[in-house]
Structures are given as C-alpha cells and as structure tokens.
Design a protein around this motif. Structure first.
Motif, PDB file in Angstrom:
ATOM      1  N   MET A   1       0.830  -1.210   0.000  1.00 42.77           N
ATOM      2  CA  MET A   1       0.000   0.000   0.000  1.00 42.77           C
ATOM      3  C   MET A   1       0.863   1.259   0.000  1.00 42.77           C
ATOM      4  SD  MET A   1      -3.446  -0.139  -0.041  1.00 42.77           S
ATOM      5  CE  MET A   1      -4.177   1.080   1.061  1.00 42.77           C
ATOM      6  N   ASP A   2       1.982   1.234   0.727  1.00 47.44           N
ATOM      7  CA  ASP A   2       2.877   2.392   0.738  1.00 47.44           C
ATOM      8  C   ASP A   2       3.334   2.741  -0.673  1.00 47.44           C
ATOM      9  OD1 ASP A   2       2.766   2.567   3.503  1.00 47.44           O
ATOM     10  OD2 ASP A   2       4.644   1.473   3.828  1.00 47.44           O
ATOM     11  N   VAL A   3       3.780   1.733  -1.417  1.00 47.62           N
ATOM     12  CA  VAL A   3       4.288   1.960  -2.773  1.00 47.62           C
ATOM     13  C   VAL A   3       3.161   2.402  -3.709  1.00 47.62           C
ATOM     14  CG1 VAL A   3       5.351   0.854  -4.781  1.00 47.62           C
ATOM     15  CG2 VAL A   3       6.191   0.333  -2.481  1.00 47.62           C
ATOM     16  N   ILE A   4       2.034   1.724  -3.630  1.00 50.21           N
ATOM     17  CA  ILE A   4       0.910   2.049  -4.520  1.00 50.21           C
ATOM     18  C   ILE A   4       0.368   3.443  -4.222  1.00 50.21           C
ATOM     19  CG2 ILE A   4      -1.410   1.352  -5.232  1.00 50.21           C
ATOM     20  CD1 ILE A   4      -0.538  -1.552  -4.500  1.00 50.21           C
ATOM     21  N   SER A   5       0.353   3.812  -2.937  1.00 50.75           N
ATOM     22  CA  SER A   5      -0.101   5.149  -2.543  1.00 50.75           C
ATOM     23  C   SER A   5       0.804   6.234  -3.120  1.00 50.75           C
ATOM     24  CB  SER A   5      -0.145   5.253  -1.021  1.00 50.75           C
ATOM     25  OG  SER A   5      -0.489   6.559  -0.615  1.00 50.75           O
ATOM     26  N   GLN A   6       2.116   6.024  -3.061  1.00 50.69           N
ATOM     27  CA  GLN A   6       3.057   6.990  -3.617  1.00 50.69           C
ATOM     28  C   GLN A   6       2.920   7.085  -5.132  1.00 50.69           C
ATOM     29  OE1 GLN A   6       5.159   9.220  -2.049  1.00 50.69           O
ATOM     30  NE2 GLN A   6       3.916   8.551  -0.301  1.00 50.69           N
ATOM     31  N   PHE A   7       2.713   5.938  -5.759  1.00 56.29           N
ATOM     32  CA  PHE A   7       2.478   5.907  -7.203  1.00 56.29           C
ATOM     33  C   PHE A   7       1.230   6.699  -7.559  1.00 56.29           C
ATOM     34  CE2 PHE A   7      -0.055   3.633 -10.467  1.00 56.29           C
ATOM     35  CZ  PHE A   7       0.703   3.918 -11.597  1.00 56.29           C
ATOM     36  N   ALA A   8       0.140   6.466  -6.810  1.00 56.47           N
ATOM     37  CA  ALA A   8      -1.120   7.169  -7.072  1.00 56.47           C
ATOM     38  C   ALA A   8      -0.950   8.673  -6.916  1.00 56.47           C
ATOM     39  CB  ALA A   8      -2.209   6.648  -6.134  1.00 56.47           C
ATOM     40  N   LYS A   9      -0.250   9.068  -5.872  1.00 57.29           N
ATOM     41  CA  LYS A   9      -0.017  10.493  -5.633  1.00 57.29           C
ATOM     42  C   LYS A   9       0.758  11.108  -6.787  1.00 57.29           C
ATOM     43  CE  LYS A   9       1.988  13.687  -2.240  1.00 57.29           C
ATOM     44  NZ  LYS A   9       2.711  13.781  -0.938  1.00 57.29           N
ATOM     45  N   LYS A  10       1.760  10.396  -7.289  1.00 53.36           N
ATOM     46  CA  LYS A  10       2.580  10.922  -8.385  1.00 53.36           C
ATOM     47  C   LYS A  10       1.770  11.094  -9.665  1.00 53.36           C
ATOM     48  CE  LYS A  10       6.897   9.696  -8.938  1.00 53.36           C
ATOM     49  NZ  LYS A  10       7.635  10.992  -9.114  1.00 53.36           N
ATOM     50  N   ILE A  11       1.020  10.057 -10.054  1.00 50.41           N
ATOM     51  CA  ILE A  11       0.323  10.156 -11.341  1.00 50.41           C
ATOM     52  C   ILE A  11      -0.875  11.114 -11.268  1.00 50.41           C
ATOM     53  CG2 ILE A  11       1.107   7.888 -12.094  1.00 50.41           C
ATOM     54  CD1 ILE A  11      -1.710   6.816 -11.602  1.00 50.41           C
ATOM     55  N   ARG A  12      -1.406  11.369 -10.064  1.00 48.38           N
ATOM     56  CA  ARG A  12      -2.498  12.350  -9.947  1.00 48.38           C
ATOM     57  C   ARG A  12      -2.055  13.728 -10.416  1.00 48.38           C
ATOM     58  NH1 ARG A  12      -3.890   9.858  -4.818  1.00 48.38           N
ATOM     59  NH2 ARG A  12      -2.870  11.571  -3.664  1.00 48.38           N
ATOM     60  N   SER A  13      -0.781  14.023 -10.304  1.00 45.48           N
ATOM     61  CA  SER A  13      -0.284  15.340 -10.721  1.00 45.48           C
ATOM     62  C   SER A  13      -0.206  15.473 -12.238  1.00 45.48           C
ATOM     63  CB  SER A  13       1.094  15.603 -10.100  1.00 45.48           C
ATOM     64  OG  SER A  13       2.064  14.702 -10.603  1.00 45.48           O
ATOM     65  N   TYR A  14      -0.389  14.341 -12.949  1.00 46.50           N
ATOM     66  CA  TYR A  14      -0.315  14.361 -14.414  1.00 46.50           C
ATOM     67  C   TYR A  14      -1.685  14.324 -15.084  1.00 46.50           C
ATOM     68  CZ  TYR A  14       4.736  13.632 -14.249  1.00 46.50           C
ATOM     69  OH  TYR A  14       6.099  13.779 -14.046  1.00 46.50           O
ATOM     70  N   GLY A  15      -2.730  14.051 -14.319  1.00 49.63           N
ATOM     71  CA  GLY A  15      -4.061  13.985 -14.921  1.00 49.63           C
ATOM     72  C   GLY A  15      -4.940  12.972 -14.211  1.00 49.63           C
ATOM     73  N   PRO A  16      -6.137  12.729 -14.741  1.00 52.81           N
ATOM     74  CA  PRO A  16      -7.056  11.764 -14.125  1.00 52.81           C
ATOM     75  C   PRO A  16      -6.383  10.404 -13.938  1.00 52.81           C
ATOM     76  CG  PRO A  16      -8.201  13.040 -15.780  1.00 52.81           C
ATOM     77  CD  PRO A  16      -6.749  13.394 -15.902  1.00 52.81           C
ATOM     78  N   ALA A  17      -6.453   9.874 -12.712  1.00 55.04           N
ATOM     79  CA  ALA A  17      -5.631   8.711 -12.346  1.00 55.04           C
ATOM     80  C   ALA A  17      -6.445   7.624 -11.664  1.00 55.04           C
ATOM     81  CB  ALA A  17      -4.489   9.162 -11.438  1.00 55.04           C
ATOM     82  N   ASN A  18      -7.572   7.280 -12.242  1.00 51.88           N
ATOM     83  CA  ASN A  18      -8.346   6.158 -11.710  1.00 51.88           C
ATOM     84  C   ASN A  18      -7.713   4.865 -12.214  1.00 51.88           C
ATOM     85  OD1 ASN A  18     -10.715   7.969 -10.887  1.00 51.88           O
ATOM     86  ND2 ASN A  18     -10.547   8.341 -13.087  1.00 51.88           N
ATOM     87  N   PHE A  19      -7.411   3.942 -11.290  1.00 54.78           N
ATOM     88  CA  PHE A  19      -6.840   2.687 -11.757  1.00 54.78           C
ATOM     89  C   PHE A  19      -7.268   1.529 -10.865  1.00 54.78           C
ATOM     90  CE2 PHE A  19      -3.441   4.332  -8.926  1.00 54.78           C
ATOM     91  CZ  PHE A  19      -3.183   3.219  -8.131  1.00 54.78           C
ATOM     92  N   ILE A  20      -7.183   0.331 -11.456  1.00 57.20           N
ATOM     93  CA  ILE A  20      -7.441  -0.920 -10.756  1.00 57.20           C
ATOM     94  C   ILE A  20      -6.245  -1.818 -11.002  1.00 57.20           C
ATOM     95  CG2 ILE A  20      -8.936  -2.945 -10.630  1.00 57.20           C
ATOM     96  CD1 ILE A  20     -11.209  -1.097 -11.673  1.00 57.20           C
ATOM     97  N   TYR A  21      -5.698  -2.367  -9.923  1.00 58.31           N
ATOM     98  CA  TYR A  21      -4.495  -3.183 -10.014  1.00 58.31           C
ATOM     99  C   TYR A  21      -4.685  -4.429  -9.144  1.00 58.31           C
ATOM    100  CZ  TYR A  21       0.177  -4.710  -8.459  1.00 58.31           C
ATOM    101  OH  TYR A  21       1.271  -5.461  -8.106  1.00 58.31           O
ATOM    102  N   ALA A  22      -4.332  -5.579  -9.666  1.00 63.05           N
ATOM    103  CA  ALA A  22      -4.401  -6.834  -8.906  1.00 63.05           C
ATOM    104  C   ALA A  22      -3.058  -7.533  -8.987  1.00 63.05           C
ATOM    105  CB  ALA A  22      -5.506  -7.735  -9.455  1.00 63.05           C
ATOM    106  N   ASP A  23      -2.643  -8.150  -7.863  1.00 61.38           N
ATOM    107  CA  ASP A  23      -1.343  -8.822  -7.829  1.00 61.38           C
ATOM    108  C   ASP A  23      -1.449 -10.311  -7.502  1.00 61.38           C
ATOM    109  OD1 ASP A  23      -1.900  -8.852  -5.117  1.00 61.38           O
ATOM    110  OD2 ASP A  23      -0.297  -7.464  -4.545  1.00 61.38           O
TER     111      ASP A  23
END
Length: 287
Positions: free
Chosen positions: A159-181
């Motif tokens: 969650m830490d990594v995914i949260s940082q990723f989400a925060k980063k891409i939000r600054s570039y535009g709409p960032a709705n995503f679904i990811y499964a591992d």
C-alpha cells in the motif's frame, strides 16, 4: 474517456449481468468504441481476452456469457482512445508476471507527459504507446524490490508503494486505476470527465453486496462447514454505476485494498490509513 470495472468476491462468481451493462457503454449507449478487455484469475493464472472493436458488437462477449466463467477477481476496461493507436497492444487490461504472480492493471484517464518525464528500469517495458501501460510498468518497477524474495509482501508495504504511485500520477491527470497482484485487488479513485464536460470527482463508484449462495464452490466447503455460512460477499467498482442500486462515490485520492470481496485496508484522500476487519456476525449468518 475510458471506463473501468472490477469485481472481488468471497466465492467464485460470474459477472454476466454487470458485464452486459458495461459492454453496452462500449459503443452502444456511449462512444467508448476503441476496444475492450477483460482479465480474471483462475488458480494463480489469468485469462486475458482483449479486442480492438467495440464491446457492444463483440462476439467474444457472447462466448464469455455462454461459458459462464467464474472467478473471485475480474478487471474490465472499455477504451476511448486518447493516446496511442487503436490497436491490440494499447488495449487494457495489461498483464505482467512478477515473482511467479500475475499482475493486472487497467487505468481510466490521461496522464499527460508522464511517459516523457519518468524513467523505467528496463525490467518492465510497454508493448504499446499508451500512458496507461507505461504507468503500469512504472508501478511494477517500484514494487519489484518488495517481491524479490518470491513471497507475497506485507500488505501495508504494498500500500505504501501504490499510494506513492497514485499520488505521483495524480499530478499528471485523471488517475483512476485498478491493479491486482494475485493476492489483493487495489482500487484508486480520482476524477474523470463528467456529463457537463468538466474533469472532476468522482472517478469511480463502489458497491458492496451480500447474498445467500444456493451452493458453494468445492474449494470453500471446509470453510463453510466450520462457519455454518453460505453468505457471499461481493465488492464492485465502476467508472459509472452499472445498476439501479445505491452505488457510493469514491473520494478523490481514495485507495482501497480488497480481498475476497471485502475491503481490508483503506486510505483516504488525506493519506490516513485504516485496516478493516470483517464482522463476525456476517461470517456466522445462518443458511
């Protein structure tokens, strides 16, 4: 703008009803006609079906309906192209293997210049030209150190990594995503183009269902015998509601981790995180 849809359930389910409505958005009731795809897990591997033509006119969907595929995790996408040609290589969902697990990703939005300003390690590379696939490879690069042991990393660290990723891409535009591992489903809501033409929240909606199963999968028999329960739990996520039920808007920046149909960890738009616990009353519901 594209649409995404995902389901997580306690026991294996099929998504025929929701998929029917979702597919109509792919060229029939809306103009998302630049391809579609569906990925779902089966015993550690992933079925991936993608097509460049509109979902509303797809014979593949009839095949899926007739087969009545069941899974505990589905991820679907219908595309309205904003970056990259209308080709199979740019069609979501995208799938990669890492540490013996199949990882699946679908994105809704446009991340302007993200693929120009960020770098990839080289381990994961996009096949197509879409900003979405590039961002998936970027996410896997960030997650790779956690997975190098070969075992499933601690949820909080993921969650830490995914949260940082989400925060980063939000600054570039709409960032709705679904990811499964292969262990959990992660859903991030942001913003998308609304009916008035403005980019604004909500980017995703969520719906939780509880229902009594007529029969349980054989893989769940032991658990059911111990609990005396046949209660199915399903969590659905979609760009727009797919039924007349009361769907809940996801906050801009909300991040959820879901397993077996229930939210097990959530982070709100302020970055506050909570580990969720399932009520024992649900698990012991009478047949």
């Amino acid at each position: 703008m594209c649409e995404i849809f995902a389901m997580s359930s306690r026991f294996e389910e099929n998504i025929s009803t929701s998929l029917d409505e979702f597919s109509r958005h792919g060229g029939s009731t809306s103009d998302h006609k630049d391809g579609w795809g569906i990925a779902f897990y089966e015993k550690g591997d992933v079925h991936l079906i993608r097509e460049v033509q509109a979902a509303s006119a797809s014979s593949y969907l009839e095949f899926i309906r007739n087969r009545e595929f069941n899974s505990k995790t589905f991820i679907c996408h219908i595309r309205k192209a904003t970056q990259g040609e209308v080709t199979l290589r740019n069609t979501h969902p995208f799938v990669r293997e890492m540490s013996g697990k199949m990882h699946v990703f679908a994105h809704n939005g446009k991340l302007a210049a993200f693929d120009q300003e960020q770098k990839l390690s080289g381990r994961f590379q996009p096949v197509g030209e879409s900003d979405s696939e590039f961002s998936f490879c970027y996410l896997l690069d960030a997650l790779a150190p956690l997975w190098q042991s070969g075992s499933v990393p601690e949820l909080g660290k993921r969650m830490d990594v995914i949260s940082q990723f989400a925060k980063k891409i939000r600054s570039y535009g709409p960032a709705n995503f679904i990811y499964a591992d292969g262990d959990a489903l992660f859903v991030h809501g942001h913003e998308r183009m609304q009916a008035d033409g403005k980019i604004a929240p909500p980017g995703l909606f969520k719906l939780c269902r509880f229902c009594q199963s007529e029969k349980s999968p054989s893989t769940a028999k032991t658990e059911l015998q111990n609990s005396g329960s046949k209660v199915q739990q399903v969590s659905l996520f979609a760009s727009v509601p797919l039924s007349g039920e009361e769907w809940t808007r996801m906050e801009s920046g909300e991040l959820l981790a879901i397993r077996d149909g229930r939210v097990i960890m959530e982070e709100n738009s302020s970055g506050d995180r909570e580990t969720c616990h399932q009520a024992t009353a649900l698990l012991s519901a009478p047949e």
